[in-house]
Design an enzyme around this catalytic site. Sequence first.
Site, PDB file in Angstrom:
ATOM      1  N   ASN A   1       0.857  -1.184   0.000  1.00  0.00           N
ATOM      2  CA  ASN A   1       0.000   0.000   0.000  1.00  0.00           C
ATOM      3  C   ASN A   1       0.895   1.237   0.000  1.00  0.00           C
ATOM      4  O   ASN A   1       1.347   1.700   1.041  1.00  0.00           O
ATOM      5  CB  ASN A   1      -0.925  -0.005   1.220  1.00  0.00           C
ATOM      6  N   GLU A   2       1.166   1.733  -1.197  1.00  0.00           N
ATOM      7  CA  GLU A   2       2.090   2.844  -1.379  1.00  0.00           C
ATOM      8  C   GLU A   2       1.445   4.171  -0.981  1.00  0.00           C
ATOM      9  O   GLU A   2       0.225   4.241  -0.770  1.00  0.00           O
ATOM     10  CB  GLU A   2       2.543   2.893  -2.842  1.00  0.00           C
TER      11      GLU A   2
END
Length: 664
Positions: A188-189
């Site tokens: 989850n950037e």
Amino acid sequence: MHIFSIFLVFCSLIVLLCIKQKLRRAMIQQTNDIKGGTERLPVRIFESDRVASIAIAEQIADLIRAKASEGKPAVLGLATGSSPIKVYKELVRLHKSEGLSFKNVVTFNLDEYYPMKKDSSKSYHYFMHHHLFDHVDINPSNIHIPNGELSIDMIQEFCRTYEEKIDSLGGLDLQLLGIGRTGHIGFNEPGSHLESKTRLIKLASLTLQDAAEDFGRQEFVPKRAITMGVNSVFKAKRIILMAWGEKKAPIIKQAVEGSVDEEVPATFLQKHPNVEVILDENAALHLSRIKTPWVSSVCDWDDRLTKSAVIWLSKKLNKPILKLTDEDYRQYDLSDLLARYSDSQELNVEIFNQLQRTITGWPGGKPGVDDKHRPERAEPVQKRSIVFSPHPDDDVISMGGTFIKLFEQGHEVHVAYQTSGNIAVFDDDARRFMDFYQDLSKELGLSENVVSKAHQEVTDSVLSKAEGAVDTQMVRTIKGLIRKGEAASGARLVGLPDERIHFLNLPFYETGAVDKKGMGEEDIQILVDLLQEVKPHQVFAAGDLRDPHGTHKVCLDIILAALSRVKDEAWAKDCYLWLYRGAWQEWEVEEIEMAVPLSPVDLLKKRKAIFKHQSQKDSPVFPGDDKREFWQRAEDRNRETASIYDELGLTEYEAMEAFVRYEF
């Protein structure tokens, strides 16, 4: 009346419960203030990643056993990467040595690269089986890992089903997390939101750079990944976030002390009711309770903390140390420190003198002087020194100026290159050198058949090499010889004769791949033999543990293991171990115990020695996230260290190389 009395009693109980809850919160807040009032998540710090990993494994084992006793499955969310490897190793040990069964365990992995074949050594499917699943009694049908082999049109449905499987089991009992330097959890950037679910995501540039360590080159890293979302992670009843090493310290500070921000997805964990952050000492270095504890709590002042606080105040106010006043200390809540001295002048002079005494142009000791307050001893006048270089260029990049001074001041200097560095050479360079060998052989009239066969083997190997594939032994040998020649040339420029240039080629490194073996007995014995042969008064070693290969850490561990073997020998009792940095990071000023000033002439000599490493010039195979050339990095860091000393009020120098003494 009876009903009214019951109502009053009920209200009284509610009030008491509210008061107790407020008192409990106050106690928690007070505890947090003592440990680190700026921390928004509970944090436990262990002395090493090994000890921390064992503690995590024990918690997982307790959960598995508790669920088994209830006849229920233990539903685990698992992570990959370097952080959980020792956790899985301990779980395997618990299974084999203490009978921990995984028959009631169901697992869901966080993520997988896309596209990615399951049988690829770079896949998380391979990682999990290699480190855990193949060694325990888990039911294969209970293992769930995102599928990187799906066609793009199948991914959305797969992700929906993945979520449903987790929900059908009542969510995860425990989610294990690592953290990326972008602040990502799973993949989850930055930009991921709290409601995000399992999906295909594009990887951030910094994540790709970090992954290059595993894939060999950044261009080999898949640009996308399938990941559980933040919302998916939040379904876990309990979450453990783990991080090891100084490289993770900056992002850990943001995650633990920063406000919730989708640009740092790990900060979302502050909204989960049951999270624990587990760190080793290095990953915790930037937390306020460690770096600047005086900001958030009362300190037990020792010499190290006092020095750090004064330097911090000087930098914050942009004032030389000797100009700091009583009012400056009071304004920044350092009155309790000042109370230990008659006034600020006494404190300022003490810290100024400590810093001044670290500076020496005589890294091997200055002859004929009182050395009571000097970093190195005056005697013996001529010392025997070994400079250990993990890769064939770390010596000149990180301490080239000091290296030159040691030789010029008459010391018997040896350099020992611990690894061949063969994976850090481009294929084209290997082919170019083979062309040279073929042409030279013709000029010298050597056997044409043997030369042509070798030339063809190398050419075919380079041209047919798949992405991330391991080089043939012939190609590795050529690449190693390229780096050996460059290292020898750099050491000769310093002035060393060939008999003091040692190429150790430690076995742990010689896998041909980015992944290396751990330290072995043969590695340690090679160093023991060299130490006993030279009997040094000084040993210089790389303490630069942000090295993206991880090689520096293994090389330092081998040096420490070798020194521990010989520590009772007479020469070893009088041997100093100095740690240098510079290739990937630099020591903080408050840590420095020897600062060697460099003149413009010294810096130019150092640059020329670095230039001998032509295979690493312009754009090396492993540049890390610093795009400057190695000579530029080194000079900028050396100049920055000198600049900080200058700003603190000490003598202005062109540049400085810094060292910390390690007590072994």
